[in-house]
Design a protein around this motif. Structure first.
Motif, PDB file in Angstrom:
ATOM      1  N   VAL A   1     -58.278 -90.510  60.790  1.00 29.05           N
ATOM      2  CA  VAL A   1     -59.972 -91.125  60.137  1.00 29.05           C
ATOM      3  C   VAL A   1     -60.659 -90.638  60.466  1.00 29.05           C
TER       4      VAL A   1
ATOM      5  N   LYS B   1     -69.790-102.921  60.259  1.00 24.99           N
ATOM      6  CA  LYS B   1     -69.402-101.165  59.481  1.00 24.99           C
ATOM      7  C   LYS B   1     -70.496-101.629  58.188  1.00 24.99           C
TER       8      LYS B   1
ATOM      9  N   GLY C   1     -63.351-108.902  56.685  1.00 19.46           N
ATOM     10  CA  GLY C   1     -63.059-108.876  55.907  1.00 19.46           C
ATOM     11  C   GLY C   1     -62.658-106.984  55.611  1.00 19.46           C
TER      12      GLY C   1
ATOM     13  N   GLY D   1     -59.834-105.435  58.282  1.00 19.05           N
ATOM     14  CA  GLY D   1     -59.779-104.028  58.175  1.00 19.05           C
ATOM     15  C   GLY D   1     -57.968-103.675  58.876  1.00 19.05           C
ATOM     16  N   THR D   2     -57.747-104.169  59.903  1.00 21.25           N
ATOM     17  CA  THR D   2     -56.058-104.213  60.575  1.00 21.25           C
ATOM     18  C   THR D   2     -55.035-104.879  59.424  1.00 21.25           C
TER      19      THR D   2
ATOM     20  N   THR E   1     -60.329 -92.967  67.069  1.00 21.85           N
ATOM     21  CA  THR E   1     -60.311 -93.861  67.165  1.00 21.85           C
ATOM     22  C   THR E   1     -60.748 -95.501  67.626  1.00 21.85           C
TER      23      THR E   1
HETATM   24  C1  LIG Z   1     -63.492-101.714  62.659  1.00 24.80           C
HETATM   25  C2  LIG Z   1     -62.400-100.740  62.632  1.00 24.80           C
HETATM   26  C3  LIG Z   1     -61.177-101.306  62.078  1.00 24.80           C
HETATM   27  C4  LIG Z   1     -60.566-101.925  62.193  1.00 24.80           C
HETATM   28  O1  LIG Z   1     -61.773-103.340  61.522  1.00 24.80           O
HETATM   29  P1  LIG Z   1     -61.448-104.251  61.265  1.00 24.80           P
HETATM   30  O2  LIG Z   1     -62.121-105.451  59.997  1.00 24.80           O
HETATM   31  O3  LIG Z   1     -62.404-105.064  62.597  1.00 24.80           O
HETATM   32  O4  LIG Z   1     -59.915-105.114  61.542  1.00 24.80           O
HETATM   33  C5  LIG Z   1     -59.823-100.001  61.952  1.00 24.80           C
HETATM   34  N1  LIG Z   1     -60.264 -99.075  62.162  1.00 24.80           N
HETATM   35  C6  LIG Z   1     -61.336 -98.128  62.505  1.00 24.80           C
HETATM   36  C7  LIG Z   1     -61.480 -96.781  62.594  1.00 24.80           C
HETATM   37  C8  LIG Z   1     -62.399 -98.909  62.428  1.00 24.80           C
HETATM   38  O5  LIG Z   1     -63.550 -99.151  62.728  1.00 24.80           O
END
Ligand SMILES: *Cc1c(COP(=O)(O)O)cnc(C)c1O
Length: 392
Positions: A133, A195, A202, A58-59, A83
């Motif tokens: 967010v 999540k 991923g 997600g990053t 966040t």
């Molecule tokens: C989990 C999360 C991310 C990052 O996701 P990763 O897959 O762990 O890199 C970014 N923003 C929020 C709000 C998240 O909860």
């Protein structure tokens, strides 16, 4: 010893998921194979977007989105202090300056009024992007944000890592699912096991903007592309099948086929998981009605995907310890980003965002995941109730 050991969130892996991964392991492709395109198509369809690009986490989805929007060193962006640090960090990777707008004290998402005030305090064109967010699963009203963004020439990158399946009702009374590309320019999702959809690690970016989409495809694999070639037309030699060009500096942010196979299989159960999350939220709400507990606003125009179930209480630390003693591993989401040591170097300090700070002092996240059993949830509810009986 407690009868239970209950985390605040966890993945739910079925035999079908395991089979999907094993099949991929036995196939010709561990990465860059057919499972990735399949996952992208299915995910785009799930949220209602034109395009989806799967990435390593997600990053990376947040980082690549900003890169594709052209955010660069010295640009200014706005996000929320409540966040995960990754939202703000993605802008820092590019050398952008992070500004915060305080949260709404009832929904816990970034306040539209606070954004407007912040924009008004700066010259026109000062801000390049807003990163709202969908905190805990509560979808931000991206229609209102888009109106502000268009008036100021600002991109919207929605961080929907908490919110696949969430939607809000817009001013035309239409359902707008997070990530459908209608109001946000891009939306980022995460497939970390905690999540909604687990892929090990991923991420996914969705967009309806074809130009951004093409950039994302190249940027996730070093900036190398076989599309949009500038030089091939000049030289017959360069039209061989091996030929590629690199116009921008990208990354290796690819997802593997193994992860995409798991993500695809998990995606099939996303709707059922979402329903179970709704049920768990309803049970908590009903049980806590008479207790001195504040809950995230339950708004009929905003369908909450409930990644987290956060509550605000007076004696947060005592409740946290009491629950942990009873095998209930409640968590705190999140330490306000502006108060993290790294961000304090830019001058942010306690008192800057009172709503975020008050929320942080009181918040605690209770177990919320689809495989939480009724017996487990009842145990959590009973322990929360017994805590307040002792402490009032
Ligand atoms: C989990 C999360 C991310 C990052 O996701 P990763 O897959 O762990 O890199 C970014 N923003 C929020 C709000 C998240 O909860």
């Amino acid at each position: 010893m407690s009868a239970f050991k209950i985390p605040y969130g966890r993945q739910h892996i079925t035999s079908e998921d395991i089979e999907a991964v094993v099949q991929t392991l036995q196939s010709d492709f561990l990465t860059q194979g057919p499972r990735i395109a399949e996952f992208e198509q299915n995910f785009a369809q799930y949220v209602g977007a034109d395009y989806a690009v799967a990435v390593s986490n997600g990053t990376a989805a947040l980082h690549l989105s900003l890169l594709a929007m052209g955010i660069q060193k010295g640009d200014n962006i706005i996000t929320t202090p409540i966040t995960f640090a990754a939202t703000a960090n993605a802008a820092r990777y590019l050398g952008a300056n992070v500004f915060f707008a305080d949260i709404d004290p009832d929904t816990y998402v970034i306040s539209i009024d606070a954004i407007q005030q912040l924009i008004a305090k700066h010259p026109k064109g000062f801000f390049k992007a807003i990163l709202p967010v969908d905190f805990a699963g509560y979808p931000v009203n991206t229609e209102e944000l888009r109106n502000i963004a268009d008036a100021n020439n600002i991109f919207i990158l929605e961080d929907a890592c908490h919110a696949p399946g969430a939607y809000f009702i817009d001013s035309n009374n239409d359902k707008q699912k997070a990530g459908n590309g209608k109001y946000a320019h891009t939306t980022a999702f995460s497939f970390h096991p905690v999540k909604h959809i687990a892929a090990g690690e991923g991420g996914m970016i969705t967009t309806n903007d074809e130009e951004i989409y093409q950039k994302l495809l190249a940027l996730r694999t070093h900036g190398i592309s076989k599309n949009n070639m500038k030089y091939a037309v000049l030289d017959q030699e360069k039209q061989g099948a091996w030929y590629y060009e690199m116009h921008d500096l990208g990354y290796n942010y690819r997802i593997t086929d193994i992860q995409a196979a798991l993500g695809n299989s998990q995606l099939k159960k996303a709707e059922i998981g979402l329903q179970r999350r709704q049920e768990i939220a309803r049970n908590y709400r009903a049980a806590f009605n008479d207790l001195p507990i504040k809950m995230q606003l339950d708004n009929e125009k905003h369908f909450n995907a409930h990644h987290l179930f956060v509550i605000e209480v007076g004696q947060r630390k005592a409740l946290y310890e009491y629950l942990h003693q009873n095998g209930i591993y409640a968590q705190i989401h999140y330490i306000p980003v502006h108060l993290l040591d790294y961000y304090r170097q830019f001058g942010w300090k306690k008192g800057d965002f009172p709503n975020a700070e008050t929320y942080y002092e009181k918040t605690i996240s209770l177990p919320m995941f689809p495989s939480l059993t009724d017996a487990e949830q009842n145990f959590v509810i009973e322990k929360v109730k017994s805590f307040f009986k002792k402490n009032i």
